[in-house]
Design a protein around this motif. Sequence first.
Motif, mmCIF file in Angstrom:
data_model
loop_
_atom_site.group_PDB
_atom_site.id
_atom_site.type_symbol
_atom_site.label_atom_id
_atom_site.label_comp_id
_atom_site.label_asym_id
_atom_site.label_seq_id
_atom_site.Cartn_x
_atom_site.Cartn_y
_atom_site.Cartn_z
ATOM 1 N N TYR A 174 2.454 1.611 -3.487
ATOM 2 C CA TYR A 174 1.499 2.070 -4.501
ATOM 3 C C TYR A 174 1.170 3.552 -4.295
ATOM 4 N N HIS A 175 1.171 3.993 -3.049
ATOM 5 C CA HIS A 175 0.962 5.414 -2.787
ATOM 6 C C HIS A 175 2.126 6.238 -3.335
ATOM 7 N N ARG A 176 3.344 5.811 -3.061
ATOM 8 C CA ARG A 176 4.517 6.578 -3.482
ATOM 9 C C ARG A 176 4.690 6.568 -5.004
ATOM 10 N N ASP A 213 -5.889 5.943 4.591
ATOM 11 C CA ASP A 213 -6.026 7.209 3.881
ATOM 12 C C ASP A 213 -4.728 7.995 4.014
ATOM 13 N N PHE A 214 -3.927 7.996 2.952
ATOM 14 C CA PHE A 214 -2.650 8.696 2.976
ATOM 15 C C PHE A 214 -2.815 10.209 2.918
ATOM 16 N N GLU A 240 -4.132 7.231 -2.800
ATOM 17 C CA GLU A 240 -4.206 7.744 -1.431
ATOM 18 C C GLU A 240 -5.101 6.918 -0.521
ATOM 19 N N HIS A 241 -6.038 6.183 -1.091
ATOM 20 C CA HIS A 241 -7.027 5.494 -0.263
ATOM 21 C C HIS A 241 -7.064 4.006 -0.587
ATOM 22 N N CYS A 266 0.836 -1.200 0.000
ATOM 23 C CA CYS A 266 0.000 0.000 0.000
ATOM 24 C C CYS A 266 0.873 1.253 0.000
ATOM 25 N N ASP A 267 1.885 1.258 0.836
ATOM 26 C CA ASP A 267 2.795 2.403 0.896
ATOM 27 C C ASP A 267 3.499 2.595 -0.443
ATOM 28 N N GLY A 287 -7.294 -0.211 -4.166
ATOM 29 C CA GLY A 287 -7.100 1.218 -4.397
ATOM 30 C C GLY A 287 -7.201 1.513 -5.876
#
Length: 371
Positions: free
Chosen positions: A212-214, A360-361, A219-220, A209-210, A253
Amino acid sequence: MNITQLLAVGVVTADLDATLPQYAKYLGIDDWTVEDVTADRITESVCHGRRNGGTYRTAFGRTTADAEGPGPMGRKPESIPFEIVQPTGGETPFNEFWLSRGEGIAWLTVLADGSDADVEAHFSGLGIGCAHTHLVDGTRRRTFWDTRAELGGYLLEVVTSEPERTGVSVHHNGQALRGNSADGTPRRPLPLQGINHFGVVVDDTMASCDAYHRVLGIEHFAIKTWQTEEGRLDAPYYRDQNPVQHGYFTAQGFVGNLGFEIIQCKYGDSHYNREFTDQRGPGIHHMFPYLTKDQADWDLSVTTMAELGAGLCMGSDLRGGAAEYGYFDTFDQLGGYLLEGVIRRFPAEDRYMAPDWEVDFAKAPEAEGTR
């Protein structure tokens, strides 16, 4: 980096000529643009920081969106673009994937806002290197970013304008390949409405998850564990194990018109581990392109795909019987991945629909000293 659109699902195959008729048969893609990317067409080839090069054959085609079905993620139905590549020699990301893993989804080509320099700065800032880059005919730059460790076994080709697809036109008669059912009715391809998500099997869902956010800016994420239990996997099966005791831990996400289901195996036998990660490690295991709310439509798809040689190999009733998912076994026919179908029979109870928690990032971290 703002990802806006999927431009191609990149599939590596051992034999392009044998694979394209299978896409006509199962997915209804009859028309393709095919070209040989030979050594005289390739310049400035760099693999993992080294000058090198190789050759390949490539084909591009699109599904026809089923306008009658519900579109992915609440949107209108849309076609799915595929690039199928057969490596023909030397060092390319395609040949590396084939020789190290076999057939499968090796990369995704996505469209992003901004310039090529913005894309390069994004990956450079993350410490993600270029797996391979080369020029075709001195004009089209192809660059594949090495996101395998971050995203789970596949590369990203990020472009800022949609490339022109050149080559010769090749046609396959999918209807002739499908033939007729016992009652004489022409068999249909699987009715696809677009990609709801790619199912990526990884070692660690939360770490992914982290990542894919970066990398993608998601974000969610909705987090949910699925296991043999009422309201989750109500009646799971895998091959001849019916029922099967297994479980997996997931996050979902979305970015642009792409969805991702990140899957970590928990226990028990499943296609995720026994036929995928046990043999090849993390990667894109399946796509979810078919959703229906019509039981007759679902039954027809299941029957037809089985008659064509791609029956269900894993699935379950879900959420107290409100829905059912199943994986059509297209692994050998389409090149190393499955297709997911889902039927939604009736609205599920809220307690079965809710995720276990949400990430939720976009939320700012708590102030120092208040944790």
